[in-house]
Design a protein around this motif. Structure first.
Motif, mmCIF file in Angstrom:
data_model
loop_
_atom_site.group_PDB
_atom_site.id
_atom_site.type_symbol
_atom_site.label_atom_id
_atom_site.label_comp_id
_atom_site.label_asym_id
_atom_site.label_seq_id
_atom_site.Cartn_x
_atom_site.Cartn_y
_atom_site.Cartn_z
ATOM 1 N N PRO A 77 -5.355 6.863 -4.462
ATOM 2 C CA PRO A 77 -4.739 7.615 -3.549
ATOM 3 C C PRO A 77 -5.407 9.140 -3.718
ATOM 4 N N HIS A 78 -4.932 9.879 -5.094
ATOM 5 C CA HIS A 78 -5.244 11.140 -5.334
ATOM 6 C C HIS A 78 -6.794 11.127 -4.902
ATOM 7 N N GLN A 79 -7.604 10.289 -6.089
ATOM 8 C CA GLN A 79 -8.746 10.533 -5.227
ATOM 9 C C GLN A 79 -9.945 10.503 -4.019
ATOM 10 N N ALA A 114 1.114 7.261 7.604
ATOM 11 C CA ALA A 114 -0.316 8.548 8.054
ATOM 12 C C ALA A 114 -1.359 8.151 7.872
ATOM 13 N N ARG A 115 -1.615 7.927 6.818
ATOM 14 C CA ARG A 115 -3.633 7.811 6.418
ATOM 15 C C ARG A 115 -3.412 6.630 6.456
ATOM 16 N N LEU A 116 -2.714 5.174 6.255
ATOM 17 C CA LEU A 116 -2.915 4.239 6.778
ATOM 18 C C LEU A 116 -3.157 3.923 8.739
ATOM 19 N N ALA A 117 -2.100 4.450 9.305
ATOM 20 C CA ALA A 117 -2.431 4.081 10.323
ATOM 21 C C ALA A 117 -3.874 4.931 10.513
ATOM 22 N N ALA A 118 -4.209 6.052 10.391
ATOM 23 C CA ALA A 118 -5.783 6.290 10.585
ATOM 24 C C ALA A 118 -6.886 5.037 10.562
ATOM 25 N N HIS A 119 -6.606 4.906 8.855
ATOM 26 C CA HIS A 119 -7.871 3.749 8.393
ATOM 27 C C HIS A 119 -7.484 2.842 9.522
ATOM 28 N N LEU A 120 -6.528 2.390 9.824
ATOM 29 C CA LEU A 120 -6.347 1.014 11.274
ATOM 30 C C LEU A 120 -6.941 1.796 12.648
ATOM 31 N N ARG A 121 -7.150 3.230 12.336
ATOM 32 C CA ARG A 121 -7.455 3.289 14.061
ATOM 33 C C ARG A 121 -6.430 3.265 15.463
ATOM 34 N N MET A 122 -4.925 3.718 14.537
ATOM 35 C CA MET A 122 -4.100 3.677 15.494
ATOM 36 C C MET A 122 -2.923 4.736 15.297
ATOM 37 N N LEU A 181 0.755 -1.262 -0.161
ATOM 38 C CA LEU A 181 -0.559 0.337 -0.247
ATOM 39 C C LEU A 181 1.470 0.920 0.153
ATOM 40 N N VAL A 182 1.853 0.834 0.800
ATOM 41 C CA VAL A 182 2.412 2.352 0.968
ATOM 42 C C VAL A 182 3.401 2.610 -0.689
ATOM 43 N N ALA A 183 3.963 1.230 -1.831
ATOM 44 C CA ALA A 183 4.275 1.603 -3.243
ATOM 45 C C ALA A 183 3.897 2.044 -3.862
ATOM 46 N N ALA A 184 2.259 1.570 -3.762
ATOM 47 C CA ALA A 184 0.991 2.547 -4.128
ATOM 48 C C ALA A 184 0.770 3.960 -4.227
ATOM 49 N N SER A 223 3.813 11.254 -3.330
ATOM 50 C CA SER A 223 6.080 11.214 -3.548
ATOM 51 C C SER A 223 6.222 10.306 -3.257
ATOM 52 N N ARG A 224 6.059 10.559 -1.390
ATOM 53 C CA ARG A 224 6.859 10.131 -0.984
ATOM 54 C C ARG A 224 6.773 9.170 0.278
ATOM 55 N N ALA A 225 5.184 8.937 -0.275
ATOM 56 C CA ALA A 225 5.214 7.104 0.573
ATOM 57 C C ALA A 225 5.792 6.330 -1.152
ATOM 58 N N ARG A 226 5.924 6.771 -2.159
ATOM 59 C CA ARG A 226 6.989 5.612 -3.113
ATOM 60 C C ARG A 226 7.656 5.452 -3.473
ATOM 61 N N ASN A 227 8.541 7.293 -2.596
ATOM 62 C CA ASN A 227 9.939 7.508 -3.066
ATOM 63 C C ASN A 227 10.579 6.201 -1.262
ATOM 64 N N GLN A 228 9.694 6.048 -0.877
ATOM 65 C CA GLN A 228 10.362 5.546 0.777
ATOM 66 C C GLN A 228 10.349 3.519 0.321
ATOM 67 N N ALA A 229 9.067 3.750 -0.635
ATOM 68 C CA ALA A 229 9.309 2.237 -0.595
ATOM 69 C C ALA A 229 9.835 1.590 -1.825
ATOM 70 N N ARG A 230 10.212 2.351 -3.277
ATOM 71 C CA ARG A 230 10.839 2.394 -3.741
ATOM 72 C C ARG A 230 12.988 2.228 -3.092
ATOM 73 N N SER A 231 13.349 3.334 -2.391
ATOM 74 C CA SER A 231 14.476 2.951 -1.755
ATOM 75 C C SER A 231 14.650 1.768 -0.859
ATOM 76 N N ARG A 232 13.714 1.527 0.044
ATOM 77 C CA ARG A 232 13.459 -0.067 0.979
ATOM 78 C C ARG A 232 13.578 -1.265 0.396
ATOM 79 N N GLY A 233 12.659 -0.823 -1.333
ATOM 80 C CA GLY A 233 12.860 -2.125 -2.151
ATOM 81 C C GLY A 233 11.497 -2.869 -1.949
ATOM 82 N N TRP A 234 10.785 -1.819 -1.554
ATOM 83 C CA TRP A 234 9.231 -3.068 -0.853
ATOM 84 C C TRP A 234 8.342 -3.065 -2.478
#
Length: 321
Positions: free
Chosen positions: A182-184, A140-148, A132-135, A193-204
């Motif tokens: 995610p944009h919609q 932070a948005r995922l944590a909000a959906h999970l109520r964490m 999901l982060v790679a997408a 862009s920050r989420a996709r770059n994070q996933a790309r740099s960590r090989g997710w």
């Protein structure tokens, strides 16, 4: 007075001799005699496979009470198979009824049977969050959906085991968001862009790298080759090829832009650049006149120069032209 319903058990255990209990015993004896004649009478089966399956279910996190509830048998029956009856001084059972064995062996250690607080392997949960982060979904948005808490996703990704309730919540979130844009749904361009770059740099691995039947398998390997994201130059080259291909069929810039979801200006720039490349690469053969302009424009230029307009004769091309 016994609370058992009238039938075979009440006839044997409570000594009830009513019509219902007597009829049930008669039916049982008749079925037994017919099975004996056919050679199919098997009142007991070996308890070793049942005992092995119970140990397997317990190793997967299922308690004996939960197994008995799913199988529809008494928990003490299962305890007798595993450990015997110490209060009676009896060892573990060597034989069990076929119906009990069939009910226990039919249970599979699925996640739906586990208690919410049971700890399980976190491989599937971790892969779903990473996909999901790679997408483009920020943590932070995922944590909000999970109520964490906002920073709890980082700790979740570092765990080796998670609770069943957490695994179920992440699975439901993944099923809801893996095809969503995610944009919609309110994710900004910078966070995307920050989420996709994070996933790309960590090989997710992205969503397309996993199949549904291998997402929870620790031994599975993601198919990164098929899910590799195109670079910016590769995407631009593919877009130029699509525009040029559609323009070759005579479509206007407005039609191409509407079909590909681009702006008319960008499509027109690609079409104009392609036309200029075609004109630059086109070289006339020896003795061949260049393409003639319109007759009115050519006549005007000749008049301004003071020359007399006379149409040129076509050249005769050599065989090697």
């Amino acid at each position: 007075m016994s609370q058992r319903p009238h039938g075979y058990a009440r006839y044997k255990l409570d000594g009830c001799r009513c019509y219902v209990c007597g009829y049930a015993v008669a039916q049982w004896r008749d079925a037994r005699e017919q099975a004996v004649r056919r050679g199919q009478w098997q009142p007991y089966v070996n308890a070793a496979p049942v005992r092995t399956h119970l140990h397997r279910l317990q190793a997967c996190g299922l308690g004996l009470r939960r197994i008995a509830q799913v199988a529809g048998v008494d928990r003490k029956r299962l305890q007798a198979i595993l450990n015997g009856r110490p209060e009676r001084g009896t060892p573990p059972q060597h034989q069990v009824r076929p119906r009990l064995a069939q009910a226990v062996l039919a249970i599979e250690p699925t996640e739906e049977l586990l208690a919410p607080a049971t700890a399980i392997d976190a491989t599937g949960t971790r892969r779903r969050v990473q996909a999901l982060v790679a997408a483009g979904w920020p943590q932070a948005r995922l944590a909000a959906h999970l109520r964490m808490a906002p920073g709890s996703i980082t700790a979740l990704l570092a765990r080796e085991r998670v609770c069943v309730r957490t695994a179920r919540a992440v699975r439901a979130l993944y099923d809801r968001l893996w095809r969503a844009d995610p944009h919609q749904l309110g994710v900004g361009a910078q966070a995307y862009s920050r989420a996709r770059n994070q996933a790309r740099s960590r090989g997710w691995a992205p969503v397309g790298a996993w199949d549904d039947d291998t997402l929870d398998d620790p031994a599975a390997v993601p198919n990164i080759g098929d899910a590799r994201e195109l670079t910016r130059s590769e995407r631009a080259a593919v877009r130029r090829d699509e525009i040029t291909h559609l323009a070759s069929f005579g479509l206007s810039s407005h039609e191409i832009a509407a079909r590909l979801g681009l702006t008319t200006a960008s499509v027109g720039a690609v079409v104009l650049a392609q036309q200029r490349r075609d004109q630059r690469h086109h070289r006339p053969c020896a003795g061949e006149s260049p393409p003639q302009a319109s007759s009115s424009a050519l006549l005007g230029r000749l008049r301004r120069r003071g020359t007399v307009y006379a149409p040129r004769t076509p050249c005769s091309r050599p065989a090697s032209c």
